[in-house]
Enzyme design. Structure first.
Site, PDB file in Angstrom:
ATOM      1  N   ARG A 234      -2.744   5.851   0.149  1.00 54.06           N
ATOM      2  CA  ARG A 234      -3.018   6.684   1.329  1.00 54.06           C
ATOM      3  C   ARG A 234      -2.181   7.947   1.226  1.00 54.06           C
ATOM      4  O   ARG A 234      -0.991   7.895   0.878  1.00 54.06           O
ATOM      5  CB  ARG A 234      -2.655   5.955   2.629  1.00 54.06           C
ATOM      6  CG  ARG A 234      -3.366   4.625   2.824  1.00 54.06           C
ATOM      7  CD  ARG A 234      -4.864   4.836   3.055  1.00 54.06           C
ATOM      8  NE  ARG A 234      -5.537   3.575   3.328  1.00 54.06           N
ATOM      9  CZ  ARG A 234      -6.144   2.824   2.428  1.00 54.06           C
ATOM     10  NH1 ARG A 234      -6.151   3.184   1.153  1.00 54.06           N
ATOM     11  NH2 ARG A 234      -6.765   1.709   2.772  1.00 54.06           N
TER      12      ARG A 234
ATOM     13  N   MET B  42       0.847  -1.176   0.000  1.00 55.36           N
ATOM     14  CA  MET B  42       0.000   0.000   0.000  1.00 55.36           C
ATOM     15  C   MET B  42       0.890   1.236   0.000  1.00 55.36           C
ATOM     16  O   MET B  42       1.544   1.534   0.984  1.00 55.36           O
ATOM     17  CB  MET B  42      -0.906  -0.035   1.232  1.00 55.36           C
ATOM     18  CG  MET B  42      -1.497   1.285   1.586  1.00 55.36           C
ATOM     19  SD  MET B  42      -2.685   1.309   2.952  1.00 55.36           S
ATOM     20  CE  MET B  42      -1.931   0.384   4.219  1.00 55.36           C
ATOM     21  N   PRO B  43       0.959   1.994  -1.095  1.00 58.21           N
ATOM     22  CA  PRO B  43       1.726   3.236  -1.122  1.00 58.21           C
ATOM     23  C   PRO B  43       1.140   4.269  -0.159  1.00 58.21           C
ATOM     24  O   PRO B  43      -0.077   4.436  -0.072  1.00 58.21           O
ATOM     25  CB  PRO B  43       1.606   3.708  -2.570  1.00 58.21           C
ATOM     26  CG  PRO B  43       1.321   2.466  -3.339  1.00 58.21           C
ATOM     27  CD  PRO B  43       0.476   1.629  -2.425  1.00 58.21           C
ATOM     28  N   PHE B  44       2.032   4.937   0.548  1.00 56.59           N
ATOM     29  CA  PHE B  44       1.642   5.934   1.543  1.00 56.59           C
ATOM     30  C   PHE B  44       2.488   7.174   1.313  1.00 56.59           C
ATOM     31  O   PHE B  44       3.717   7.107   1.333  1.00 56.59           O
ATOM     32  CB  PHE B  44       1.883   5.382   2.951  1.00 56.59           C
ATOM     33  CG  PHE B  44       1.563   6.335   4.060  1.00 56.59           C
ATOM     34  CD1 PHE B  44       0.283   6.411   4.566  1.00 56.59           C
ATOM     35  CD2 PHE B  44       2.535   7.152   4.594  1.00 56.59           C
ATOM     36  CE1 PHE B  44      -0.022   7.290   5.597  1.00 56.59           C
ATOM     37  CE2 PHE B  44       2.247   8.034   5.619  1.00 56.59           C
ATOM     38  CZ  PHE B  44       0.969   8.099   6.121  1.00 56.59           C
TER      39      PHE B  44
END
Length: 63
Positions: A40, A1-3
């Site tokens: 996110r 999940m890229p944040f």
């Protein structure tokens, strides 16, 4: 999940922050191939008195 974590001097409007979130999300989808639902973005607003530029606060510099 890229944040993505973004620090900005406080004072942007809700519409400006929405635009940042949308554009950063789009860039991460394009760059990583991750699904948009997995992206996110967190915007951390910093008071002008806590942001230093060339030895002065952003407030003192009129920013």
């Amino acid at each position: 999940m890229p944040f993505a974590q973004i620090y900005m001097i406080e004072g942007r409007t809700e519409d400006q922050k929405r635009a940042v979130i949308e554009k950063v999300s789009t860039a991460l989808v394009e760059a990583t191939g991750a699904p948009r639902e997995a992206i996110r973005v967190w915007i951390q607003e910093v008071p002008r008195t806590n942001w230093g530029i060339a030895g002065q606060t952003a407030k003192d510099l009129g920013r």
